[in-house]
Design an enzyme around this catalytic site. Structure first.
Site, PDB file in Angstrom:
ATOM      1  N   GLU A 450      -1.972  -2.357   2.850  1.00 17.69           N
ATOM      2  CA  GLU A 450      -0.767  -1.558   3.255  1.00 17.69           C
ATOM      3  C   GLU A 450      -1.321  -0.349   4.443  1.00 17.69           C
ATOM      4  O   GLU A 450      -0.913   0.868   4.206  1.00 17.69           O
ATOM      5  CB  GLU A 450      -0.117  -0.902   2.145  1.00 17.69           C
ATOM      6  N   TYR A 503       8.766  -4.321  -3.307  1.00 17.14           N
ATOM      7  CA  TYR A 503       9.206  -3.688  -4.529  1.00 17.14           C
ATOM      8  C   TYR A 503      10.889  -3.439  -4.311  1.00 17.14           C
ATOM      9  O   TYR A 503      11.439  -2.572  -4.546  1.00 17.14           O
ATOM     10  CB  TYR A 503       8.868  -2.431  -4.759  1.00 17.14           C
ATOM     11  N   GLU A 539       1.885  -8.362  -4.146  1.00 16.97           N
ATOM     12  CA  GLU A 539       2.389  -7.367  -5.103  1.00 16.97           C
ATOM     13  C   GLU A 539       3.924  -7.684  -5.119  1.00 16.97           C
ATOM     14  O   GLU A 539       4.573  -7.751  -4.295  1.00 16.97           O
ATOM     15  CB  GLU A 539       2.108  -5.937  -4.692  1.00 16.97           C
TER      16      GLU A 539
HETATM   17  C1  GCB Z   1       1.805  -0.553  -3.535  1.00 13.29           C
HETATM   18  C2  GCB Z   1       0.388  -0.353  -3.464  1.00 13.29           C
HETATM   19  C3  GCB Z   1      -0.109   0.037  -4.929  1.00 13.29           C
HETATM   20  C4  GCB Z   1       0.680   0.711  -5.672  1.00 13.29           C
HETATM   21  C5  GCB Z   1       2.210   0.097  -5.979  1.00 13.29           C
HETATM   22  C6  GCB Z   1       3.138   0.788  -6.729  1.00 13.29           C
HETATM   23  O1  GCB Z   1       2.298  -1.070  -2.768  1.00 13.29           O
HETATM   24  O2  GCB Z   1      -0.343  -1.304  -2.926  1.00 13.29           O
HETATM   25  O3  GCB Z   1      -1.496   0.557  -4.722  1.00 13.29           O
HETATM   26  O4  GCB Z   1       0.151   1.091  -6.887  1.00 13.29           O
HETATM   27  O5  GCB Z   1       2.472  -0.311  -4.695  1.00 13.29           O
HETATM   28  O6  GCB Z   1       3.271   0.617  -7.828  1.00 13.29           O
HETATM   29  O7  GCB Z   1       3.629   1.654  -6.068  1.00 13.29           O
END
Ligand code: GCB
Length: 642
Positions: A450, A503, A539
């Site tokens: 990222e 997310y 992710e």
């Molecule tokens: C991400 C990151 C990771 C974080 C995760 C989060 O995009 O790559 O390092 O821990 O989100 O939980 O926000």
């Protein structure tokens, strides 16, 4: 008074590397008939330099005599992060130099004209300076890769074998370190105490520091096997290993290479510093759940020998490298291992646990591999830095496929795209590829997580970085993990596989699970439409405070995490028939972060708690991964999940 990062790193000066990469390997130390090892794990003396400029240790030359002579010391276990070992918040949140010291007796036979004695640190976060008996022997920048120095000359001056090892470690991150960070000193007596200094970072894990991996002394003969590179392929039932051995300290070494199978039987051999070995009826290295016999490793015995007239004896060095025979290939829509489509159903991890922080811990490591296998996971990404060599070896042996990531995480500031950053990033990739090139489990390099890939300098930066990585290793695909807009991402044109994090219903549209099918579908269509490259969902996930329940599901409950997963999975199941080649949950386990309003004693997106107890999401994922293994693996019916 400016407590800047420059000052904290002042003593490092020109950052001279005592051993460059040129011509030097970094083979994992292994005992053999010609090599011995002395592990230096256990208790070390320790002191954090709490002086205002953190420089007292250098001003008073603490390395010149026993650390206890210059001030109080405490016990510090190695390997471990120092942060959570005491009850002192000043040590937990310490920024600057800490000092480690250990005294060891070196066997007298080691200090000889024919022997090299090497001091090796598995990793130390972030910048290290090392002295032996008060003499500086090396410096190293970077928190997750090994470094070593020959110290026999220093030992020679000290008969009796006493060897005092002093290691100063500084966890300060700057805009040019990997990962980057900034030091902020707030000088406002109306609101902050004097000397208020904080380390700011753009990554989401605690900046644990210390001697994180084993420290050891090992020996080799003066002329020795310094490096081995093995590339493998196969045709029909013939395995082909092309190898290159570098021997240092001998002008014309006679190199012998033998290949032994799991039972220790020699199946092929060759002579010469480079060559190709053919193995008939080769056992290929297969991923876990893709084959009945995953993680098959041969042992490549490399030796060189010479009859030394003066000594009247045979002089030799022997090293045994585990190797797996396998191929990796990427098409527009698939990831192929041994020419068969491979679907990543795996996890993102961290090196993280109670008390030891990022210190290597054997029980934890074995527990984690057992959990991966229970889960039916066939892969993990080393988010967001290289993991211990011992972990990579476990992955080789168990057939767990690895996406090997460098510490390029949190590159968000435009000043971290300059020449200094880039040249350090290239050097880190040199070190990473040098260390991990022979691991069968490693199928792809990830150069960053990222980054601000939409910024103007990102194009040149990532083009250079990925071309460099490919030049180091022409056999593996290269990627970086993106969360940028598909149309504006300047690094994506250079990757082999698109790895995208998202997310939905968490950081965007929180609480609205119903958006996931739409947004995830659009995400995949956009990326594939633009690049026609296979995609990994690198992710996705949701925080859960274990034991929180609601119905209907609400954020932070076990039910909500399950629903997020379920909604993502429905889309994966449609798209994996086209070009989606994998899914890696964020995260395998809960992990510690800096303190912020969005973190409840750390990040809780684990499907296991930090203590490795399963949450509801783990059971859902287990059902899914085993089903995927049955559908996409090559297992015979009897070997499948009940
Ligand atoms: C991400 C990151 C990771 C974080 C995760 C989060 O995009 O790559 O390092 O821990 O989100 O939980 O926000």
């Amino acid at each position: 008074r400016d407590v800047s990062s420059a000052l904290l790193l002042a003593n490092v000066g020109a950052k001279k590397k005592w051993r460059g990469l040129d011509g030097y390997g970094m083979l994992f130390p292994r005992e053999s008939s010609s090599r011995e090892i002395k592990e230096l794990n256990g208790l070390w003396n320790f002191r954090a330099d709490h002086s205002l400029n953190r420089n007292l240790g250098f001003e008073q030359a603490w390395y010149k005599s026993r650390l206890a002579e210059s001030g109080p010391v405490i016990d510090m276990p190695v390997p471990a992060s120092y942060n959570d070992i005491t009850q002192d918040p000043r040590l937990r949140d310490f920024i600057g130099w800490v000092w480690y010291e250990r005294e060891v007796l070196v066997p007298s036979g080691w200090v000889s004209e024919e022997t090299r004695v090497v001091l090796r640190v598995g990793s130390a976060h972030y910048y290290s300076v090392v002295w032996v008996n008060g003499i500086k022997v090396m410096e190293h920048e970077g928190g997750h890769l090994p470094f070593e120095a020959e110290i026999v000359e220093v030992l020679r001056n000290n008969p009796g074998g006493a060897c005092r090892i002093t290691i100063a470690v500084n966890n300060t991150l700057t805009l040019q370190t990997l990962p980057p960070g900034t030091i902020q000193h707030i000088d406002d007596p109306t609101r902050y105490p004097a000397d208020y200094v904080v380390q700011n970072t753009n990554f989401d894990f605690f900046n644990y520091a210390g001697l994180h991996r084993p420290v050891m002394l090992y020996t080799t003969p003066k002329a020795y096997v310094d490096d081995i590179t093995v590339l493998t392929t196969f045709a029909d039932n013939i395995g082909l290993l092309s190898y290159q051995v570098s021997v240092l300290g001998s002008p014309n070494p006679t190199v012998t290479v033998t290949l032994s199978d799991k039972d220790g039987c020699c199946v092929a051999s060759s002579t010469g510093p480079s060559g190709v070995i053919k193995v008939t009826d080769a056992n290929l290295w297969w991923p876990y759940l893709m084959h009945e016999n995953p993680g098959y490793l041969y042992s490549m015995g490399v030796s060189w020998a010479a009859f030394i007239v003066v000594l009247g004896s045979v002089y030799e060095d022997v090293y045994a490298l585990p190797v797996g025979i396998r191929t990796v290939q990427v098409t527009n829509t698939q990831f192929l291992i041994n020419n068969k489509p491979f679907y990543f159903h795996g996890v993102n991890k961290h090196e993280d646990a109670d008390i030891r922080g990022k210190g290597l811990d054997w029980p934890l490591m074995v527990k984690d591999f057992n959990l991966l296998k229970w889960l039916g996971a066939n892969s993990f990404r080393t988010s967001h830095y290289p993991y211990a060599e011992e972990i990579m070896q476990m992955a080789d042996r168990h057939g767990i496929v690895v996406i090997d990531e460098c510490p390029g995480v949190g590159i968000k500031d435009i000043r971290s795209f300059g020449n200094a950053s880039l040249s350090h990033h290239l050097a880190v990739m040199d070190e990473l590829v040098r260390r991990d090139k022979n691991h069968a489990s490693v199928v792809m390099w990830s150069v960053a997580n990222e980054p601000a890939a939409e910024m103007p300098p990102a194009g040149f930066y990532f083009k250079t970085l990925m071309a460099h990585t490919k030049s180091l290793d022409p056999t593996r695909p290269v990627t970086f993990i993106t969360d940028s807009n598909f149309a504006r991402d300047k690094g994506a044109p250079y990757v082999d596989v698109i790895c995208v994090n998202s997310y939905f219903s968490w950081y965007h549209d929180p609480g609205h699970l119903e958006v996931i099918p739409f947004q995830l579908n659009t995400q995949f269509e956009n990326w594939y439409g633009k690049y026609q490259k296979p995609i990994i969902q690198s992710e996705y996930g949701a925080d859960v405070v274990p034991g929180l329940h609601t119905d209907p599901p609400m954020m932070f409950t076990e039910e909500y995490q399950k629903m997020v997963l379920q909604n993502y999975h429905d889309v994966f199941d449609r798209k994996r028939k086209e070009y989606v080649i994998g899914e890696l949950i964020w995260n395998f386990a809960d992990f510690m972060t800096a303190q912020t309003v969005t973190r409840v004693v750390g990040n809780k997106k684990g499907i296991f708690s930090r203590q490795r107890h399963p949450k509801a999401g783990a059971f859902l994922l287990r059902e899914r991964y085993w089903r995927l293994a049955n559908e996409t693996g090559l297992l015979p019916v009897g070997a499948r999940y009940p």
